[in-house]
Write a protein that holds these residues in place. Sequence first.
Motif, PDB file in Angstrom:
ATOM      1  N   ALA A  75      26.214   7.496  15.694  1.00 55.90           N
ATOM      2  CA  ALA A  75      26.895   8.157  16.964  1.00 55.90           C
ATOM      3  C   ALA A  75      27.199   7.013  18.000  1.00 55.90           C
ATOM      4  N   SER A  76      26.187   6.210  18.397  1.00 53.33           N
ATOM      5  CA  SER A  76      26.445   5.110  19.340  1.00 53.33           C
ATOM      6  C   SER A  76      27.707   4.185  19.163  1.00 53.33           C
ATOM      7  N   VAL A  77      27.581   3.646  17.834  1.00 55.94           N
ATOM      8  CA  VAL A  77      28.551   2.849  17.112  1.00 55.94           C
ATOM      9  C   VAL A  77      29.885   3.495  17.236  1.00 55.94           C
ATOM     10  N   ALA A  78      30.072   4.798  16.581  1.00 59.70           N
ATOM     11  CA  ALA A  78      31.212   5.344  17.054  1.00 59.70           C
ATOM     12  C   ALA A  78      31.652   5.652  18.332  1.00 59.70           C
ATOM     13  N   THR A  79      30.997   5.906  19.284  1.00 55.32           N
ATOM     14  CA  THR A  79      31.206   5.969  20.543  1.00 55.32           C
ATOM     15  C   THR A  79      31.831   4.578  21.268  1.00 55.32           C
ATOM     16  N   VAL A  80      31.231   3.476  20.883  1.00 55.30           N
ATOM     17  CA  VAL A  80      31.696   2.308  21.366  1.00 55.30           C
ATOM     18  C   VAL A  80      33.104   1.994  20.640  1.00 55.30           C
ATOM     19  N   LEU A  81      33.068   2.187  19.329  1.00 50.37           N
ATOM     20  CA  LEU A  81      34.532   1.773  19.145  1.00 50.37           C
ATOM     21  C   LEU A  81      35.631   2.821  19.443  1.00 50.37           C
ATOM     22  N   ALA A  82      35.297   3.741  19.896  1.00 47.64           N
ATOM     23  CA  ALA A  82      36.162   4.813  20.069  1.00 47.64           C
ATOM     24  C   ALA A  82      36.662   4.769  21.749  1.00 47.64           C
ATOM     25  N   TRP A 107      27.740   0.646   1.693  1.00 49.77           N
ATOM     26  CA  TRP A 107      26.356  -0.038   1.189  1.00 49.77           C
ATOM     27  C   TRP A 107      26.587  -1.415   1.828  1.00 49.77           C
ATOM     28  N   LEU A 108      27.521  -2.141   1.494  1.00 49.04           N
ATOM     29  CA  LEU A 108      27.739  -3.640   2.170  1.00 49.04           C
ATOM     30  C   LEU A 108      29.013  -3.801   2.733  1.00 49.04           C
ATOM     31  N   PRO A 109      29.313  -3.581   4.080  1.00 54.20           N
ATOM     32  CA  PRO A 109      30.333  -3.758   4.966  1.00 54.20           C
ATOM     33  C   PRO A 109      30.289  -5.209   4.905  1.00 54.20           C
ATOM     34  N   PRO A 110      31.789  -5.658   4.484  1.00 54.79           N
ATOM     35  CA  PRO A 110      32.093  -7.012   4.608  1.00 54.79           C
ATOM     36  C   PRO A 110      31.706  -7.767   6.016  1.00 54.79           C
ATOM     37  N   PHE A 111      32.119  -7.128   7.092  1.00 50.02           N
ATOM     38  CA  PHE A 111      31.852  -7.575   8.336  1.00 50.02           C
ATOM     39  C   PHE A 111      30.893  -6.364   8.843  1.00 50.02           C
ATOM     40  N   PRO A 112      29.549  -6.681   9.166  1.00 54.59           N
ATOM     41  CA  PRO A 112      28.700  -5.583   9.319  1.00 54.59           C
ATOM     42  C   PRO A 112      28.752  -5.618  10.844  1.00 54.59           C
ATOM     43  N   GLU A 113      29.224  -6.497  11.992  1.00 56.05           N
ATOM     44  CA  GLU A 113      29.213  -6.322  13.212  1.00 56.05           C
ATOM     45  C   GLU A 113      30.498  -6.361  13.791  1.00 56.05           C
ATOM     46  N   LEU A 114      31.027  -5.777  14.871  1.00 56.74           N
ATOM     47  CA  LEU A 114      32.253  -5.845  15.579  1.00 56.74           C
ATOM     48  C   LEU A 114      31.846  -6.178  17.114  1.00 56.74           C
ATOM     49  N   GLY A 115      32.265  -7.164  17.751  1.00 57.64           N
ATOM     50  CA  GLY A 115      32.167  -7.275  18.954  1.00 57.64           C
ATOM     51  C   GLY A 115      33.056  -6.702  20.019  1.00 57.64           C
ATOM     52  N   ARG A 116      32.383  -6.411  21.091  1.00 60.61           N
ATOM     53  CA  ARG A 116      32.990  -5.697  22.269  1.00 60.61           C
ATOM     54  C   ARG A 116      32.338  -6.089  23.625  1.00 60.61           C
ATOM     55  N   HIS A 138      31.362   6.560   6.545  1.00 58.81           N
ATOM     56  CA  HIS A 138      30.986   5.016   6.990  1.00 58.81           C
ATOM     57  C   HIS A 138      32.160   4.543   7.908  1.00 58.81           C
ATOM     58  N   LEU A 139      31.529   3.473   8.763  1.00 55.37           N
ATOM     59  CA  LEU A 139      32.393   3.046   9.748  1.00 55.37           C
ATOM     60  C   LEU A 139      32.637   1.550   9.350  1.00 55.37           C
ATOM     61  N   THR A 140      32.584   1.311   8.014  1.00 56.55           N
ATOM     62  CA  THR A 140      33.229  -0.067   7.640  1.00 56.55           C
ATOM     63  C   THR A 140      34.373  -0.358   8.051  1.00 56.55           C
ATOM     64  N   PHE A 141      35.595   0.426   8.217  1.00 58.83           N
ATOM     65  CA  PHE A 141      36.794   0.139   8.561  1.00 58.83           C
ATOM     66  C   PHE A 141      36.897   0.252  10.056  1.00 58.83           C
ATOM     67  N   GLY A 142      35.967   0.620  10.564  1.00 58.05           N
ATOM     68  CA  GLY A 142      36.028   0.608  12.151  1.00 58.05           C
ATOM     69  C   GLY A 142      36.290   2.150  12.269  1.00 58.05           C
ATOM     70  N   HIS A 143      36.901   2.424  13.657  1.00 58.74           N
ATOM     71  CA  HIS A 143      37.020   3.782  14.092  1.00 58.74           C
ATOM     72  C   HIS A 143      37.623   3.868  15.412  1.00 58.74           C
ATOM     73  N   GLY A 144      38.437   4.936  15.450  1.00 57.28           N
ATOM     74  CA  GLY A 144      39.268   4.771  16.908  1.00 57.28           C
ATOM     75  C   GLY A 144      40.774   4.107  16.770  1.00 57.28           C
ATOM     76  N   ILE A 145      41.348   3.432  17.872  1.00 62.71           N
ATOM     77  CA  ILE A 145      42.554   2.789  17.734  1.00 62.71           C
ATOM     78  C   ILE A 145      42.519   1.423  16.976  1.00 62.71           C
ATOM     79  N   HIS A 146      41.372   0.953  16.630  1.00 64.77           N
ATOM     80  CA  HIS A 146      41.284  -0.464  16.044  1.00 64.77           C
ATOM     81  C   HIS A 146      40.905  -0.152  14.506  1.00 64.77           C
ATOM     82  N   PHE A 147      40.892   1.104  14.134  1.00 69.78           N
ATOM     83  CA  PHE A 147      40.644   1.194  12.464  1.00 69.78           C
ATOM     84  C   PHE A 147      41.410   0.336  11.673  1.00 69.78           C
TER      85      PHE A 147
END
Length: 402
Positions: A44-51, A282-291, A339-348
């Motif tokens: 939930a918090s990751v989705a909040t950050v990305l959105a 299971w294994l997101p190629p890029f497991p972290e996104l910076g903001r 899953h959120l592997t491809f991101g969420h929101g405008i930066h999907f």
Amino acid sequence: MISKQPTGERLLSEELPDRWRGLREAGPVRYDETQGVWQVLDHASVATVLADPATYSSDLSALTPTQPDFETFRQGNFVGMDPPAHRRLRALVSQAFTPRVVQGLGPRIEAVCARLLDDVADRDRFDLVDTLAYPLPIIVIAELLGVPAGEHRLFQEWAGVLFGGDQLGEAPDMADLERALEAIAPTVREMNGYMLEHIRARRADPGDDLTSRLIAAEVDGVRLRDEEMVGFVALLLVAGHITTTALLGNAVVAFDRHPGTDAALRADPARIPAAVEEVLRWLPPFPELGRRVTRPVVLGGRELPADTLVMAHLGAANRDPARFAAPDVFDVTRSPNPHLTFGHGIHFCFGAPLARLEARIALRMLHERFRMLAIPSYEDIVHQNPAVIVGVRQLPVEVGRP
């Protein structure tokens, strides 16, 4: 940096999720004293950050090292932009790189897969990464851009340097990142020069390729500048190439490590799309996104100051038991799979449709070509540096033909 897997020990791809689970157990948001960043860990918090790009900016230029040769990349890399600049660039490239264009690549992807697999038609063992997972997306992107076949190797060389991660440890700090940028700057400079020349040649003589369509794209009387197109090509290399390479390698390893999975997919190929989504979870190629935090904010019960770096941890979020039933079970029939592997929101992820299509076609064709595909020795697997990407660099496989 690369790592070989000793016999009898767990694979790095199995150790990483345990690390991610350990992070999440400390709470939805934690501060990493070693790296000086906030980590956001629950779904939930990751989705909040990305959105919320207004609060959590994608423009990290004020917090990360800079290097002159990367400034051209930055001009067209809308992943590192906020609205309205992000909206303008994405709208322009979306005119040229449409879903219809991606779907139309299906027959060509099949033909490239067939040719690459023909090259090992007389071999019972080969490296899946070298043979298929690495060259396939590079060739597809180079052809899409109208790059002559004889120059496709340049893309492979550039990608190897840009995403090798050999200059970094598994927990790099800003000084490590600065040294890495300096090391790969000559490659970036070469790529910039090549693509600028290619774009200018297409301006003079347009063809039926993505480069020519990018040149012609127009929104409200505005067109892409040459430097912006170079940045988008760099983004396409990431979104449409390295993700597919990692996804294919991770899929073959995951199927092999979970007995019965490969046989089930062979018996019912219609399951392959769902299996691809589970590998991505299971294994997101890029497991972290910076903001970058733009204003003081409370998230997950923690107060985050302005102008601090937040890492939205996709790997941890993808195994959040509040969002996924049995999150630590690899289930290729999982549905839904948010899953959120491809991101969420405008930066999907802009390259997600292409990566999915390439993976589905390649896995289906591997099953059609080989009645058996297995990893004879886990000792021979070489992993990528997980600080850069979660995937394998070498994956020797053994095959049996019908």
